[in-house]
Design an enzyme around this catalytic site. Structure first.
Site, PDB file in Angstrom:
ATOM      1  N   ASP A  24      21.694   1.433   5.410  1.00  0.00           N
ATOM      2  CA  ASP A  24      21.117   0.553   4.390  1.00  0.00           C
ATOM      3  C   ASP A  24      20.956  -0.868   4.926  1.00  0.00           C
ATOM      4  O   ASP A  24      21.745  -1.312   5.766  1.00  0.00           O
ATOM      5  CB  ASP A  24      22.043   0.553   3.161  1.00  0.00           C
ATOM      6  CG  ASP A  24      21.331   0.062   1.917  1.00  0.00           C
ATOM      7  OD1 ASP A  24      20.097  -0.138   1.957  1.00  0.00           O
ATOM      8  OD2 ASP A  24      22.009  -0.139   0.898  1.00  0.00           O
ATOM      9  N   GLY A  25      19.949  -1.563   4.421  1.00  0.00           N
ATOM     10  CA  GLY A  25      19.767  -2.974   4.779  1.00  0.00           C
ATOM     11  C   GLY A  25      18.596  -3.221   5.716  1.00  0.00           C
ATOM     12  O   GLY A  25      18.375  -4.353   6.150  1.00  0.00           O
ATOM     13  N   ASN A  26      17.832  -2.175   6.018  1.00  0.00           N
ATOM     14  CA  ASN A  26      16.702  -2.355   6.938  1.00  0.00           C
ATOM     15  C   ASN A  26      15.663  -3.319   6.367  1.00  0.00           C
ATOM     16  O   ASN A  26      15.149  -4.187   7.076  1.00  0.00           O
ATOM     17  CB  ASN A  26      15.993  -1.015   7.187  1.00  0.00           C
ATOM     18  CG  ASN A  26      16.877  -0.021   7.892  1.00  0.00           C
ATOM     19  OD1 ASN A  26      17.892  -0.388   8.450  1.00  0.00           O
ATOM     20  ND2 ASN A  26      16.490   1.240   7.859  1.00  0.00           N
ATOM     21  N   ASN A  72      13.446   8.301  -2.345  1.00  0.00           N
ATOM     22  CA  ASN A  72      12.730   7.328  -1.505  1.00  0.00           C
ATOM     23  C   ASN A  72      11.199   7.475  -1.546  1.00  0.00           C
ATOM     24  O   ASN A  72      10.477   6.581  -1.109  1.00  0.00           O
ATOM     25  CB  ASN A  72      13.209   7.384  -0.048  1.00  0.00           C
ATOM     26  CG  ASN A  72      14.558   6.718   0.161  1.00  0.00           C
ATOM     27  OD1 ASN A  72      15.309   7.088   1.056  1.00  0.00           O
ATOM     28  ND2 ASN A  72      14.887   5.731  -0.655  1.00  0.00           N
ATOM     29  N   TRP A  73      10.706   8.605  -2.103  1.00  0.00           N
ATOM     30  CA  TRP A  73       9.243   8.766  -2.225  1.00  0.00           C
ATOM     31  C   TRP A  73       8.649   7.724  -3.151  1.00  0.00           C
ATOM     32  O   TRP A  73       7.441   7.494  -3.144  1.00  0.00           O
ATOM     33  CB  TRP A  73       8.901  10.166  -2.758  1.00  0.00           C
ATOM     34  CG  TRP A  73       9.344  11.279  -1.870  1.00  0.00           C
ATOM     35  CD1 TRP A  73      10.427  12.094  -2.072  1.00  0.00           C
ATOM     36  CD2 TRP A  73       8.743  11.724  -0.635  1.00  0.00           C
ATOM     37  NE1 TRP A  73      10.535  13.011  -1.039  1.00  0.00           N
ATOM     38  CE2 TRP A  73       9.511  12.804  -0.158  1.00  0.00           C
ATOM     39  CE3 TRP A  73       7.630  11.306   0.106  1.00  0.00           C
ATOM     40  CZ2 TRP A  73       9.209  13.474   1.028  1.00  0.00           C
ATOM     41  CZ3 TRP A  73       7.330  11.985   1.286  1.00  0.00           C
ATOM     42  CH2 TRP A  73       8.107  13.044   1.734  1.00  0.00           C
ATOM     43  N   ARG A  75       8.902   4.649  -2.918  1.00  0.00           N
ATOM     44  CA  ARG A  75       8.565   3.423  -2.176  1.00  0.00           C
ATOM     45  C   ARG A  75       7.063   3.370  -1.903  1.00  0.00           C
ATOM     46  O   ARG A  75       6.390   4.398  -1.951  1.00  0.00           O
ATOM     47  CB  ARG A  75       9.340   3.407  -0.859  1.00  0.00           C
ATOM     48  CG  ARG A  75      10.813   3.298  -1.121  1.00  0.00           C
ATOM     49  CD  ARG A  75      11.602   3.172   0.137  1.00  0.00           C
ATOM     50  NE  ARG A  75      12.992   2.973  -0.209  1.00  0.00           N
ATOM     51  CZ  ARG A  75      13.830   2.182   0.428  1.00  0.00           C
ATOM     52  NH1 ARG A  75      13.440   1.515   1.480  1.00  0.00           N
ATOM     53  NH2 ARG A  75      15.075   2.053   0.027  1.00  0.00           N
ATOM     54  N   ARG A 191      28.972   2.591   4.556  1.00  0.00           N
ATOM     55  CA  ARG A 191      27.743   2.016   3.989  1.00  0.00           C
ATOM     56  C   ARG A 191      27.664   0.544   4.358  1.00  0.00           C
ATOM     57  O   ARG A 191      28.440  -0.272   3.859  1.00  0.00           O
ATOM     58  CB  ARG A 191      27.692   2.182   2.476  1.00  0.00           C
ATOM     59  CG  ARG A 191      26.366   1.644   1.932  1.00  0.00           C
ATOM     60  CD  ARG A 191      26.017   2.169   0.573  1.00  0.00           C
ATOM     61  NE  ARG A 191      24.619   1.886   0.275  1.00  0.00           N
ATOM     62  CZ  ARG A 191      23.919   2.440  -0.684  1.00  0.00           C
ATOM     63  NH1 ARG A 191      24.480   3.328  -1.468  1.00  0.00           N
ATOM     64  NH2 ARG A 191      22.660   2.124  -0.885  1.00  0.00           N
ATOM     65  N   SER A 199      24.989   6.672  -3.956  1.00  0.00           N
ATOM     66  CA  SER A 199      23.537   6.920  -4.046  1.00  0.00           C
ATOM     67  C   SER A 199      23.142   8.377  -3.790  1.00  0.00           C
ATOM     68  O   SER A 199      22.198   8.657  -3.047  1.00  0.00           O
ATOM     69  CB  SER A 199      22.777   6.006  -3.075  1.00  0.00           C
ATOM     70  OG  SER A 199      22.988   4.667  -3.398  1.00  0.00           O
TER      71      SER A 199
HETATM   72  C1  FPP Z   1      17.509   2.050   3.704  1.00  0.00           C
HETATM   73  O1  FPP Z   1      17.301   0.647   3.891  1.00  0.00           O
HETATM   74  C2  FPP Z   1      16.840   2.802   4.749  1.00  0.00           C
HETATM   75  C3  FPP Z   1      15.951   3.833   4.552  1.00  0.00           C
HETATM   76  C4  FPP Z   1      15.547   4.299   3.221  1.00  0.00           C
HETATM   77  C5  FPP Z   1      15.310   4.497   5.681  1.00  0.00           C
HETATM   78  C6  FPP Z   1      16.170   4.798   6.863  1.00  0.00           C
HETATM   79  C7  FPP Z   1      15.298   5.181   7.959  1.00  0.00           C
HETATM   80  C8  FPP Z   1      15.441   4.808   9.240  1.00  0.00           C
HETATM   81  C9  FPP Z   1      16.559   4.014   9.773  1.00  0.00           C
HETATM   82  C10 FPP Z   1      14.355   5.176  10.172  1.00  0.00           C
HETATM   83  C11 FPP Z   1      14.451   6.272  11.079  1.00  0.00           C
HETATM   84  C12 FPP Z   1      15.652   7.094  11.116  1.00  0.00           C
HETATM   85  C13 FPP Z   1      15.868   8.016  12.041  1.00  0.00           C
HETATM   86  C14 FPP Z   1      17.016   8.918  11.883  1.00  0.00           C
HETATM   87  C15 FPP Z   1      15.014   8.158  13.223  1.00  0.00           C
HETATM   88  P1  FPP Z   1      16.482  -0.148   2.791  1.00  0.00           P
HETATM   89  O2  FPP Z   1      15.023  -0.037   3.144  1.00  0.00           O
HETATM   90  O3  FPP Z   1      16.845   0.372   1.437  1.00  0.00           O
HETATM   91  O4  FPP Z   1      16.974  -1.613   2.994  1.00  0.00           O
HETATM   92  P2  FPP Z   1      17.109  -2.734   1.868  1.00  0.00           P
HETATM   93  O5  FPP Z   1      18.180  -2.254   0.932  1.00  0.00           O
HETATM   94  O6  FPP Z   1      17.502  -3.945   2.638  1.00  0.00           O
HETATM   95  O7  FPP Z   1      15.780  -2.860   1.212  1.00  0.00           O
END
Ligand code: FPP
Length: 243
Positions: A24-26, A72-73, A75, A191, A199
């Site tokens: 989480d946190g990307n 996640n769909w 998004r 997490r 979640s």
């Molecule tokens: C949650 O962060 C992350 C995801 C829903 C996607 C995770 C996917 C990857 C790391 C990409 C590829 C993975 C592999 C195994 C190759 P968020 O988008 O909810 O972050 P936020 O809470 O900061 O918005």
């Protein structure tokens, strides 16, 4: 890190058998840099690769990543497409893991994924099925409730066909009909990013898991953070309902 490097955190540290990771946190990582969210996922995927190798060096036997949930769909389409592209790219790279004797498994409902992705997933699983240095599990289009519902339907069908009596249904039977079949329960769920929720991640398998939260965003998560999580786990007193 060399392929067979081992890391010891000290003889008093007991390493969990199965670690679950909610990546989480990307999105926030990218936003902080004024970048589109997909850049955060790209960095997150690099972290996934580094942490998998580190986990193997620590002697963790199973590591499961929550890569894409059944929710996640919702998004934006371009973000979903970017994540699916990353899966395709990394599935090719996951072959590097095969060379490291790592078994790869996928959990979740595959039917909504592209045929190409489904084909690649099946072939990676097949090619790595006999490897035993570690099992890497990727949860893609996965939801814990969806998984339990799927198991209930399978057992209900057996009842309907007269092969099973409702009173004979056991927890063990439910477990054998989850996507995780022969994968052991989760010992530690990590997490990052400051959120403190499960979640819908492995809700059955994590019934007695220890939780480790950190404010670090997933793309910034390092091997030393995994070490800290394992040490924290090792200091907990797991009672499984006993005293
Ligand atoms: C949650 O962060 C992350 C995801 C829903 C996607 C995770 C996917 C990857 C790391 C990409 C590829 C993975 C592999 C195994 C190759 P968020 O988008 O909810 O972050 P936020 O809470 O900061 O918005």
């Amino acid at each position: 890190m060399a392929n067979n490097e081992k890391i010891s955190l000290g003889e008093n540290v007991s390493v969990p058998v199965h670690v679950g990771v909610i990546m989480d946190g990307n999105g926030r990582w990218a936003k902080k840099r004024g970048l589109p969210r997909k850049f955060g996922h790209r960095e997150g995927a690099k972290t996934f690769r580094a942490i998998t190798r580190h986990a193997k060096a620590l002697g963790i036997q199973y590591i499961t990543y929550y890569a894409f949930s059944t929710e996640n769909w919702k998004r934006p389409k371009d973000e979903v497409d970017a994540i699916m592209d990353l899966f395709e790219k990394y599935l090719d790279e996951v072959r590097d893991f095969i060379e490291e004797n790592i078994r790869v498994r996928f959990i979740g409902d595959r039917t909504r994924l592209s045929e190409n992705l489904q084909r690649k997933m099946a072939s990676v699983e097949e090619d790595s099925k006999d490897f035993d240095s570690m099992t890497l599990v990727l949860a893609i289009n996965y939801g814990g409730r969806d998984e339990i519902c799927h198991a209930a339907k399978t057992l209900a069908q057996q009842v309907k066909e007269g092969k099973l009596e409702p009173e004979d249904i056991t927890m063990d039977m439910i477990e054998r009909n989850l996507y995780t079949e022969e994968i052991p329960p989760v010992d530690l769920v990590i997490r990052p990013s400051g959120e403190q929720r499960l979640s819908n991640f492995m809700i059955w398998q994590a019934a007695y898991a220890e939780f480790y939260y950190t404010n670090i965003l997933w793309p910034d998560f390092k091997g030393s953070d995994l070490d800290k999580a394992v040490i924290a786990y090792s200091e907990r007193n797991r009672r499984f309902g006993g005293v």
